[in-house]
Write a protein that holds these residues in place. Structure first.
Motif, PDB file in Angstrom:
ATOM      1  N   LYS A 278      10.449 -10.548  12.823  1.00 13.90           N
ATOM      2  CA  LYS A 278      11.170  -9.600  12.107  1.00 13.90           C
ATOM      3  C   LYS A 278       9.942  -9.185  10.937  1.00 13.90           C
ATOM      4  N   SER A 279       9.754  -8.042  10.950  1.00 12.55           N
ATOM      5  CA  SER A 279       9.008  -7.849   9.887  1.00 12.55           C
ATOM      6  C   SER A 279       9.299  -6.448   9.042  1.00 12.55           C
ATOM      7  N   TYR A 280       8.541  -6.170   8.069  1.00 13.93           N
ATOM      8  CA  TYR A 280       8.871  -4.775   7.157  1.00 13.93           C
ATOM      9  C   TYR A 280       7.763  -3.859   7.242  1.00 13.93           C
ATOM     10  N   SER A 281       7.739  -2.469   7.472  1.00 11.59           N
ATOM     11  CA  SER A 281       6.626  -1.911   7.547  1.00 11.59           C
ATOM     12  C   SER A 281       6.110  -1.777   6.218  1.00 11.59           C
ATOM     13  N   TRP A 282       4.731  -1.682   6.026  1.00  7.66           N
ATOM     14  CA  TRP A 282       4.005  -1.757   4.933  1.00  7.66           C
ATOM     15  C   TRP A 282       4.274  -0.491   4.166  1.00  7.66           C
ATOM     16  N   TYR A 283       4.600   0.578   4.555  1.00  9.27           N
ATOM     17  CA  TYR A 283       4.647   1.698   3.800  1.00  9.27           C
ATOM     18  C   TYR A 283       6.464   2.048   3.785  1.00  9.27           C
ATOM     19  N   ALA A 284       6.537   2.959   2.450  1.00 14.13           N
ATOM     20  CA  ALA A 284       7.984   3.319   2.350  1.00 14.13           C
ATOM     21  C   ALA A 284       8.384   4.706   2.270  1.00 14.13           C
ATOM     22  N   GLY A 285       9.634   4.897   2.777  1.00 12.18           N
ATOM     23  CA  GLY A 285      10.084   6.407   2.756  1.00 12.18           C
ATOM     24  C   GLY A 285       9.127   7.419   3.096  1.00 12.18           C
ATOM     25  N   VAL A 286       8.876   8.508   2.392  1.00 13.09           N
ATOM     26  CA  VAL A 286       8.124   9.384   2.835  1.00 13.09           C
ATOM     27  C   VAL A 286       6.710   9.114   3.305  1.00 13.09           C
ATOM     28  N   GLN A 287       5.812   8.118   2.761  1.00  9.95           N
ATOM     29  CA  GLN A 287       4.786   7.558   3.613  1.00  9.95           C
ATOM     30  C   GLN A 287       5.086   7.070   4.882  1.00  9.95           C
ATOM     31  N   ASP A 288       6.127   6.316   5.014  1.00 11.60           N
ATOM     32  CA  ASP A 288       6.185   5.607   6.217  1.00 11.60           C
ATOM     33  C   ASP A 288       6.508   6.823   7.330  1.00 11.60           C
ATOM     34  N   ALA A 289       7.342   7.651   6.645  1.00 14.68           N
ATOM     35  CA  ALA A 289       7.671   8.900   7.677  1.00 14.68           C
ATOM     36  C   ALA A 289       6.482   9.575   8.126  1.00 14.68           C
ATOM     37  N   LEU A 290       5.619   9.869   7.503  1.00 14.62           N
ATOM     38  CA  LEU A 290       4.430  10.470   7.673  1.00 14.62           C
ATOM     39  C   LEU A 290       3.479   9.836   8.555  1.00 14.62           C
ATOM     40  N   VAL A 291       3.111   8.555   8.321  1.00  9.98           N
ATOM     41  CA  VAL A 291       2.556   7.873   9.022  1.00  9.98           C
ATOM     42  C   VAL A 291       3.085   7.733  10.454  1.00  9.98           C
ATOM     43  N   GLN A 292       4.345   7.274  10.295  1.00 11.98           N
ATOM     44  CA  GLN A 292       5.017   7.193  11.546  1.00 11.98           C
ATOM     45  C   GLN A 292       5.114   8.452  12.623  1.00 11.98           C
ATOM     46  N   TRP A 293       5.052   9.689  12.109  1.00 12.46           N
ATOM     47  CA  TRP A 293       4.912  11.055  12.707  1.00 12.46           C
ATOM     48  C   TRP A 293       3.521  11.219  12.986  1.00 12.46           C
ATOM     49  N   TRP A 294       2.760  10.952  12.231  1.00  9.97           N
ATOM     50  CA  TRP A 294       1.079  10.944  12.657  1.00  9.97           C
ATOM     51  C   TRP A 294       1.151  10.163  13.729  1.00  9.97           C
ATOM     52  N   TYR A 295       1.754   8.893  13.859  1.00 10.05           N
ATOM     53  CA  TYR A 295       1.387   8.178  15.061  1.00 10.05           C
ATOM     54  C   TYR A 295       2.445   8.855  16.334  1.00 10.05           C
ATOM     55  N   GLY A 296       3.422   9.080  16.039  1.00 10.12           N
ATOM     56  CA  GLY A 296       4.337   9.422  17.217  1.00 10.12           C
ATOM     57  C   GLY A 296       3.961  10.651  17.769  1.00 10.12           C
ATOM     58  N   HIS A 297       3.371  11.621  16.945  1.00  6.08           N
ATOM     59  CA  HIS A 297       3.139  12.963  17.514  1.00  6.08           C
ATOM     60  C   HIS A 297       1.921  12.483  18.299  1.00  6.08           C
ATOM     61  N   ASN A 298       0.935  11.910  17.806  1.00  9.30           N
ATOM     62  CA  ASN A 298      -0.537  11.571  18.438  1.00  9.30           C
ATOM     63  C   ASN A 298      -0.374  10.316  19.617  1.00  9.30           C
ATOM     64  N   ALA A 299       0.799   9.782  19.467  1.00  7.36           N
ATOM     65  CA  ALA A 299       0.835   9.072  20.817  1.00  7.36           C
ATOM     66  C   ALA A 299       1.274   9.799  21.983  1.00  7.36           C
ATOM     67  N   VAL A 300       1.822  11.078  21.800  1.00  9.48           N
ATOM     68  CA  VAL A 300       2.141  12.057  23.000  1.00  9.48           C
ATOM     69  C   VAL A 300       0.760  12.671  22.997  1.00  9.48           C
ATOM     70  N   ALA A 301      -0.006  13.019  22.183  1.00 10.59           N
ATOM     71  CA  ALA A 301      -1.294  13.687  22.255  1.00 10.59           C
ATOM     72  C   ALA A 301      -2.355  12.527  23.009  1.00 10.59           C
ATOM     73  N   PHE A 302      -2.439  11.395  22.636  1.00 10.18           N
ATOM     74  CA  PHE A 302      -3.498  10.252  23.172  1.00 10.18           C
ATOM     75  C   PHE A 302      -3.038   9.334  24.166  1.00 10.18           C
ATOM     76  N   PHE A 303      -1.707   9.346  24.350  1.00  7.48           N
ATOM     77  CA  PHE A 303      -1.276   8.389  25.384  1.00  7.48           C
ATOM     78  C   PHE A 303      -0.834   9.436  26.576  1.00  7.48           C
ATOM     79  N   LEU A 304      -0.001  10.547  26.386  1.00  2.00           N
ATOM     80  CA  LEU A 304       0.651  11.109  27.342  1.00  2.00           C
ATOM     81  C   LEU A 304      -0.268  12.431  27.768  1.00  2.00           C
TER      82      LEU A 304
END
Lengths: 52, 722
Positions: free
Chosen positions: B201-227
């Motif tokens: 169990k862990s908690y994300s280092w970021y919260a709320g808006v920041q967490d969302a932005l980091v996550q979708w920076w990741y999520g979108h670029n996982a599509v870009a750089f993995f798929l």
């Protein structure tokens, strides 16, 4: 945490200008680079996967 | 090939060619793993698809409930099916493009077994409910560390091979591989910053808006750089191989590479349009997403035009058929991406099945069909034989294509239908379909059709597996393939006018650094202001940290994967404020580690759920959803009533949240459990008044506490902190 460490960047307004400049420079440089390559060199590169 | 170029290649007198061997075993192993996990991942996908039609297929147990196995499906197809296919193709092409065996067989083996172990641990932990809740990054921190280590092993192996290569030049496919190595590492590490509470169990280092932005920076670029980027690398190698002609334009491939990696990284915020994300970040995402169509289509055109003058062969060569559909799917998905990034289109499409259709065009056509074409081409070569059955492969092509069509059309239909129904007002100015369930029941037939499309696609995959097994059985595996090439430096080259080429394209490490710089610029512009500028997240005095019971309830919400079907983000549209209540504000999420905005509304948004229904409604609804909402397709959660809440970690959780910046008073963790018990007893008492005999220690009490808190803070006057 990170936001507490960095808290405030001085002169954040310049960010968009800097990003636009970088963007423009990178792209112009790349296009100049690409279109000054010699055709034969490009052909050689393109042929690499066809070598056994 | 043209040998008398400006490079004027001349072999030094007396030079002898090196004889060496390519490692085919690692290629074969990754390919087998890809097919096996592809079958597993797609069957799980079929199960989750059917659960939306027949909720009883959740089987009433935690481990097979939709919220837990939907991430299992996405992780399995992305990281196991596609991941293993990437590695198979990369290990085959890197050796041949570098004219050398891989840098280290040991590293290859560690990479293979390490990756399979990570997949296995994902297959165990996700159904058990160990999840971070962040899409495509659900795996908990010990597995995150393992992924990092194995990725380093893979990177070292590829870079090592590049350094000891015999071929002077680095072909463009290698550039795409290098960008993949570097960027996936950056994305994975930045998005996985989390504070462990326990081993799982862990908690994300970021919260709320920041967490969302980091996550979708990741999520979108996982599509870009993995798929995408590794597959473009594979395309630039395997398509010319199969077509037996060089890529249409090498110049275009260079432009394609730099513009794609440079632009892609900025586009993440298009996943958060109309959310509480600052407006400037949303606009940035839109602009770069629209620009992205140029390199994407440039790449597609480069691939398709490679077949110029060879289109007649597409009729007979099943491998080329798969590649053409793959490239067409890539073109469709990368046209649709920018389209969906326009705010007016996104307003309709976001949270609906349109997005599910969109990603499956990418996954089934681009990744899936390219992989199938590659394997049909590879296996006869690895096993020194012909493909067992061309007609079976052709049948696979057609049934797979039909599968894609039958998958995509119902999803688009469902997306448009539901999106329009959500927004429809009646003549008297009220919502035409005020009950969310009406909009669900309208599209359940589409869910059924989609399952048929998925089944066809899986049948095709089974045909591929059978065909490849028979191919392997009739041939003889060539584990070490002999090859010859001159050492680097033996071939004398005239470097006249070649300065920049040498500076840029023959230095793998320099190339990696340049690719890193290219992706860091966009990332920095996007992420740093949101992390650092306070005005991006306005503070709200009435927003307080969760009580200990609510915090525990929130973790149950994460464990059960509620965010797979429910968003917590009311967008600022009249149709949404009418349906759900006040639109969501950035300041409401400042204590949310991680954010739980969700990306799909299979059920309604929950951000303003608090105080909407009595506790007893939630109790009955979680136990048997159809008892409260006729026609509901939500699975029941009977174990939440039976299982006792684990409160042994409450203190650790409170302390961890304080470390992350949540203002719990010093020492509060010592009395947190007392507060937790008191609040639980209040809820149990209210349930008793409603005629429900509930144990105040049951998990469901904590979940009710959390759900009743959701979105209520802004209705209250500012109060003192707990």
């Amino acid at each position: 945490m990170i936001r507490n460490v960095l808290e405030n960047i001085g002169g954040i307004e310049i960010y968009p200008i800097i990003s636009l400049t970088i963007f423009f420079t990178v792209f112009s440089t790349m296009l100049v680079y690409v279109f000054t390559r010699k055709k034969k060199q490009m052909d050689k590169m393109a042929g690499l996967p066809l070598e056994p | 090939m043209e040998q008398t170029s400006i490079l004027k290649e001349q072999v030094a007198p007396g030079a002898v060619m090196d004889t060496f061997q390519y490692d085919n075993t690692i290629v074969r192993n990754f390919a087998i793993a890809s097919v096996v996990f592809g079958l597993v991942g797609m069957l799980v996908g079929l199960l989750v698809a059917l659960q939306l039609v027949y909720p009883e297929l959740n089987f009433g147990i935690p481990y097979t409930s939709y919220g837990r196995i939907r991430p299992l499906h996405t992780n399995a197809v992305i990281f196991a099916f596609v991941g293993n296919a990437i590695f198979a193709g990369v290990y085959y092409s890197v050796q041949r493009l570098c004219k050398t065996r891989m840098f280290s067989d040991a590293l290859s083996k560690i990479h293979f077994w390490g990756w399979q172990l990570i997949i296995l641990s994902a297959a165990i932990t996700l159904p058990l409910g160990f999840t971070t809740s962040k899409e495509y990054a659900e795996l908990e921190w010990p597995i995150d560390i393992a992924i990092t280590l194995i990725w380093v092993v893979f990177s070292a192996n590829v870079i090592g091979t590049l350094i000891k290569r015999r071929e002077e030049h680095i072909y463009v496919a290698m550039w795409f591989y290098i960008a993949t190595l570097v960027t996936v590492a950056v994305l994975h590490i930045v998005n996985s910053f989390e504070l462990p509470i326990s081993f799982f169990k862990s908690y994300s280092w970021y919260a709320g808006v920041q967490d969302a932005l980091v996550q979708w920076w990741y999520g979108h670029n996982a599509v870009a750089f993995f798929l995408t980027t590794p597959y473009l690398g594979l395309m630039y190698y395997f398509l010319p191989k199969a077509a037996q002609r060089p890529v249409f334009s090498y110049r275009l491939s260079i432009v394609h590479f730099w513009s794609l990696i440079f632009i892609y990284i900025w586009a993440g915020p298009h996943h958060l349009l109309y959310t509480a994300l600052p407006d400037w970040a949303q606009s940035l995402g839109t602009v770069f997403s629209v620009m992205l169509i140029a390199p994407s289509w440039g790449g597609m055109v480069n691939g398709l035009l490679t077949l110029r003058g060879a289109w007649d062969r597409v009729r007979n060569d099943v491998v080329l058929k798969f590649y053409v559909v793959a490239l067409t799917g890539y073109g469709m998905a990368t046209f649709e991406g920018p389209l969906l990034s326009l705010k007016n289109v996104n307003a309709l499409g976001h949270y609906t099945d349109w997005i599910v259709g969109h990603v499956h065009i990418g996954a089934l056509a681009w990744n899936g069909f390219f992989t199938f074409g590659m394997f049909y081409w590879l296996f006869p070569r690895l096993f020194r034989t012909r493909l067992y059955s061309k007609s079976l492969a052709n049948a696979h092509f057609w049934i797979g294509t039909l599968g894609i069509v039958f998958y995509a059309i119902p999803m688009y239909w469902a997306g448009f239908t539901q999106g329009l129904m959500w927004k429809q007002f009646g003549p008297n100015g009220t919502l035409q379909y005020p009950n969310f369930i009406e909009t669900v029941n309208a599209i359940v037939p589409m869910y059924a059709l989609r399952a048929i499309g998925g089944t066809l696609y899986i049948v095709g995959l089974i045909m591929l597996a059978y065909n490849l097994v028979r191919t392997a059985a009739q041939g003889k595996f060539l584990a070490n393939e002999e090859a010859q090439a001159y050492s680097r430096g033996v071939i004398k080259q005239n470097h006249e006018g070649d300065f920049w080429h040498r500076v840029l394209e023959r230095r793998p490490v320099r190339m990696a650094v340049l690719a890193l710089v290219a992706i860091l610029i966009g990332s920095a512009v996007e992420l740093i202001p949101t992390w650092t500028v306070k005005s991006n997240v306005p503070q709200m005095a009435s927003v307080l940290p969760y009580t200990p019971l609510e915090l525990q309830g929130r973790d149950l919400y994460i464990r059960e994967g509620c965010n797979a079907c429910h968003s917590q983000m009311v967008r600022p549209f009249r149709s949404e404020t009418e349906r759900y209540g006040e639109y969501s504000k950035a300041g409401e999420f400042v204590y949310d580690h991680p954010f739980l905005w969700g990306s799909k509304r299979t059920g309604p948004d929950l951000h303003r759920l608090g105080d909407k229904y009595p506790d007893s409604w939630h109790y009955h609804h979680m136990l048997e959803p159809t008892s409260m909402t006729s026609g509901s397709i939500m699975p029941p959660y009977p174990w939440l009533v039976d299982d006792k809440l684990d409160v042994s970690n409450t203190a650790d959780k409170i302390a961890a949240m304080r470390t992350l910046g949540v203002p719990y008073a010093p020492g509060y963790e010592q009395k947190a459990n007392a507060d937790l018990q008191a609040q639980a007893k209040q809820i149990a008492a209210r349930l008793k008044d409603a005629g429900i005999k509930a144990d105040h220690e049951a998990e469901i009490i904590a979940l009710i506490a959390y759900m009743q808190r959701l979105g209520t803070d802004i209705k209250k006057a500012p109060a003192s902190q707990p």
